[in-house]
Write a protein that holds these residues in place. Structure first.
Motif, PDB file in Angstrom:
ATOM      1  N   ALA A  75       0.818  -1.219   0.000  1.00 27.81           N
ATOM      2  CA  ALA A  75       0.000   0.000   0.000  1.00 27.81           C
ATOM      3  C   ALA A  75       0.849   1.266   0.000  1.00 27.81           C
ATOM      4  CB  ALA A  75      -0.936   0.004   1.208  1.00 27.81           C
ATOM      5  N   PHE A  76       2.135   1.129   0.238  1.00 30.56           N
ATOM      6  CA  PHE A  76       3.013   2.299   0.329  1.00 30.56           C
ATOM      7  C   PHE A  76       4.201   2.121  -0.620  1.00 30.56           C
ATOM      8  CE2 PHE A  76       0.877   1.843   4.387  1.00 30.56           C
ATOM      9  CZ  PHE A  76       0.433   3.139   4.647  1.00 30.56           C
ATOM     10  N   GLU A  77       4.409   3.105  -1.475  1.00 33.46           N
ATOM     11  CA  GLU A  77       5.572   3.076  -2.369  1.00 33.46           C
ATOM     12  C   GLU A  77       6.762   3.661  -1.603  1.00 33.46           C
ATOM     13  OE1 GLU A  77       5.897   1.665  -5.103  1.00 33.46           O
ATOM     14  OE2 GLU A  77       3.935   1.467  -6.056  1.00 33.46           O
TER      15      GLU A  77
ATOM     16  N   LYS B  78      11.220  -6.099  -2.532  1.00 33.18           N
ATOM     17  CA  LYS B  78      11.032  -6.677  -3.865  1.00 33.18           C
ATOM     18  C   LYS B  78      12.360  -7.175  -4.433  1.00 33.18           C
ATOM     19  CE  LYS B  78       6.780  -4.382  -5.317  1.00 33.18           C
ATOM     20  NZ  LYS B  78       6.123  -3.567  -6.355  1.00 33.18           N
ATOM     21  N   TYR B  79      13.422  -6.423  -4.229  1.00 31.56           N
ATOM     22  CA  TYR B  79      14.738  -6.866  -4.690  1.00 31.56           C
ATOM     23  C   TYR B  79      15.132  -8.178  -4.021  1.00 31.56           C
ATOM     24  CZ  TYR B  79      19.814  -7.204  -4.884  1.00 31.56           C
ATOM     25  OH  TYR B  79      21.096  -7.675  -5.036  1.00 31.56           O
TER      26      TYR B  79
ATOM     27  N   VAL C 201      13.076  -1.493  -8.667  1.00 27.62           N
ATOM     28  CA  VAL C 201      13.450  -0.187  -9.233  1.00 27.62           C
ATOM     29  C   VAL C 201      12.233   0.718  -9.308  1.00 27.62           C
ATOM     30  CG1 VAL C 201      14.290   0.997 -11.302  1.00 27.62           C
ATOM     31  CG2 VAL C 201      15.405  -1.101 -10.525  1.00 27.62           C
ATOM     32  N   ALA C 202      11.099   0.167  -9.744  1.00 28.31           N
ATOM     33  CA  ALA C 202       9.876   0.969  -9.852  1.00 28.31           C
ATOM     34  C   ALA C 202       9.451   1.501  -8.486  1.00 28.31           C
ATOM     35  CB  ALA C 202       8.757   0.134 -10.474  1.00 28.31           C
ATOM     36  N   ALA C 203       9.549   0.665  -7.454  1.00 25.87           N
ATOM     37  CA  ALA C 203       9.142   1.094  -6.112  1.00 25.87           C
ATOM     38  C   ALA C 203      10.065   2.178  -5.579  1.00 25.87           C
ATOM     39  CB  ALA C 203       9.131  -0.100  -5.159  1.00 25.87           C
TER      40      ALA C 203
END
Length: 570
Positions: free
Chosen positions: A481-483, A491-492, A501-503
């Motif tokens: 819910a939070f970037e 994620k990595y 990378v997107a986050a």
């Protein structure tokens, strides 16, 4: 005991070659996964696929195999020791036949962030034959250690402020009752002199000068007592509703309230015979035979029979005609109105001039919504504590602001105070943040699970715990819910480099040293030298400490001899 170095030769995998003088051991092969070794959670896990070659271990010999991390300062930490023995050797151990043997070795050790970051993995070999212990052999490096990327987790635990229940516009009613004689619907003049009429007139006069009162409608419910004929009583109730309306229109006209003289302002609801009111009045009386009368009132299916029965009772019980029925012959007129609360501007003014005159809801709303300055928010929440000392929300929100001001000890005391007043999931979440930041991961996890209904913040915080426990897939699910930078890190670590990378790019750390450094790590891991170089340069330009960090970081190991990399970090 002496120690000798054993050189290793690469033969597709890393091969150990033993000193010629050692007749008990020949060659041993090692493949370490992963290489470099990685820290996850608070442990470093080692997996070796090894092999004793043909005639690699003397049939009567036993060897102790102990992988060991050796730091650049000489400190060591050993993994578990594994025992191997030849076919004819006594004692315990994995038997290595003459033809050789492949084996898998798994072990883990505790390690702290940054510990053994510049270390090498070697193996200690201690051969024995019977009672004779040979010289210990120390191999050359078989792997590097240690990658500590999970330790990049930032402290961004999310505390939660309690919401207010402020309602600016509230609905209210006021009204009067007009009573009638038996079988009549005209409004008697003495009825208009009753106290409830006088009180209503006074209220109406005040309401017309109060801009915060908005009168909406008058509803009129009119009734007849149930001892007459049904059809006649239905008509009588309708007539009473209309006469009640006429009386109210006259009141409004005298007061000068034009809207109250219009037909559309009224909702007439004639109800006919009031059996429900009869039962209520009888039940509230102290008459010894009231249950007999109630049983008649509750008769269903034959309205004519019920009427006949109640008429008979009226002759028997005079109190019905004298005391009960007159109260049922009435019009109840109810004025509905909205009461507008303080405007935002008024709330801010009162918050300065007389904050303790505001309600708990007004104080919480003002601090939560209308004020940006943290010190002013804190002041208003502290006033709220005084206004409503038993309301956990005020104590919690004081702690919330203190956390934002990095006053963790003070915030902790406030959250504990809130916990003494309530058990809301928000309190559980906030105490969980304190526990995690104090290093009590198990307690934090327990509290976050109890506080999950506090909102996405609690799930995010649970995700931080899961990163610490190397439960990366669950962490990604909970933190979504939070970037944030931490979501990118999770994620990595979960293998989603593009998502990472997107986050990071969507987070507040996108252009910081930390953001660029993690993207440089991702570039190195994926073999994207341009991505690695560009981001590492940016990271170093924003924080010079990134230079020595990168120089030792095993994430960049395959670039250690790269000219461009060396130029950046030296």
């Amino acid at each position: 005991m002496k120690r000798r170095n054993l050189k290793l030769v690469a033969i597709a995998t890393l091969v150990g070659s033993f000193a010629a003088s050692c007749t008990l051991l020949k060659d041993l092969e090692y493949t370490v996964t992963p290489n470099p070794i990685e820290q996850h959670g608070d442990t470093c896990t080692l997996r070796i696929n090894g092999k004793f070659v043909e005639k690699g271990l003397n049939a009567k010999a036993l060897v102790e195999v102990t992988p060991v991390l050796i730091n650049s300062d000489g400190t060591e930490r050993s993994f578990k020791t594994e025992f191997f023995k030849g076919e004819k050797a006594a004692g315990n151990g994995i038997v290595v036949p003459k033809a050789g043997k492949s084996f898998t070795y798994n072990s883990e050790i505790g390690c702290e962030c940054g510990e053994f970051a510049a270390s090498e993995l070697k193996v200690k070999l201690l051969p024995k034959k019977g009672t004779k212990v040979m010289d210990e052999i120390l191999t050359d490096k078989i792997a590097d250690g240690v990658i500590h990327t999970p330790c990049m987790l930032m402290t961004d635990d999310k505390v939660v402020a309690a919401e207010d229940n402020f309602v600016r516009v509230t609905q209210h009613t006021t009204g009067v009752t007009i009573n009638y004689l038996k079988g009549k619907f005209n409004v008697r003049s003495n009825e208009l002199k009753d106290q409830d009429i006088a009180d209503f007139n006074a209220w109406l006069t005040a309401a017309m000068t109060n801009p915060k009162i908005v009168m909406k409608q008058v509803g009129i419910m009119a009734y007849a007592s149930p001892e007459g004929e049904i059809e006649k009583n239905d008509n009588l109730a309708s007539d009473r509703a209309n006469s009640g309306k006429g009386a109210m229109v006259n009141i409004m006209k005298k007061a000068g309230f034009e809207a109250g003289t219009q037909d559309g302002f009224y909702n007439l609801m004639p109800k006919g015979e009031d059996w429900a009111g009869l039962k209520e009045l009888i039940a509230a009386s102290d008459h010894p035979d009231k249950n007999i009368i109630i049983s008649v009132a509750e008769m269903n299916g034959d309205d004519a029979k019920r009427e006949a029965e109640i008429k008979t009772l009226a002759h028997t019980y005079k109190f019905l005609e004298d005391d009960i029925f007159p109260q049922l012959r009435r019009s109840q007129m109810t004025l509905s109105y909205d009461l507008n609360g303080l405007t935002d501007e008024e709330l801010l003014q009162w918050a300065q001039a007389k904050p303790d005159s505001l309600t708990i809801e007004e104080l919480l709303f003002t601090a939560n919504t209308l004020v940006d300055d943290l010190n002013e928010k804190l002041r208003l929440f502290q006033v709220a504590e005084k206004v409503a000392p038993k309301d956990w929300r005020a104590a919690n929100n004081v702690g919330y602001i203190m956390m934002l001001q990095n006053k963790m000890d003070d915030a902790s005391a406030q959250f504990e105070k809130a916990a003494g007043l309530g058990s809301d999931p928000i309190i559980k979440n906030n105490l969980g943040v304190i526990a995690r930041m104090n290093g009590n991961i198990a307690k934090a996890e327990e509290l976050f699970n109890e506080g999950l209904s506090a909102g996405p913040e609690a799930k995010y915080n649970l995700g931080l715990v899961q990163v610490k426990k190397a439960e990366y897939a669950s962490a990604v699910d909970n933190m979504g819910a939070f970037e944030t930078f931490n979501l990118g890190l999770a994620k990595y670590l979960n293998g989603d480099t593009d998502g990472a990378v997107a986050a990071v790019d969507a987070s507040s750390e996108a252009t910081t040293a930390m953001g660029h450094y993690l993207k440089a790590v991702i570039g190195a891991r994926t073999g994207n030298k341009e991505m690695m170089t560009t981001n590492l340069k940016e990271a170093i330009s924003k924080d010079a400490q990134c230079k020595p960090k990168a120089a030792a970081d095993r994430e960049f190991m395959k670039y250690f001899e790269d000219a461009d990399f060396k130029a950046m970090v030296q």
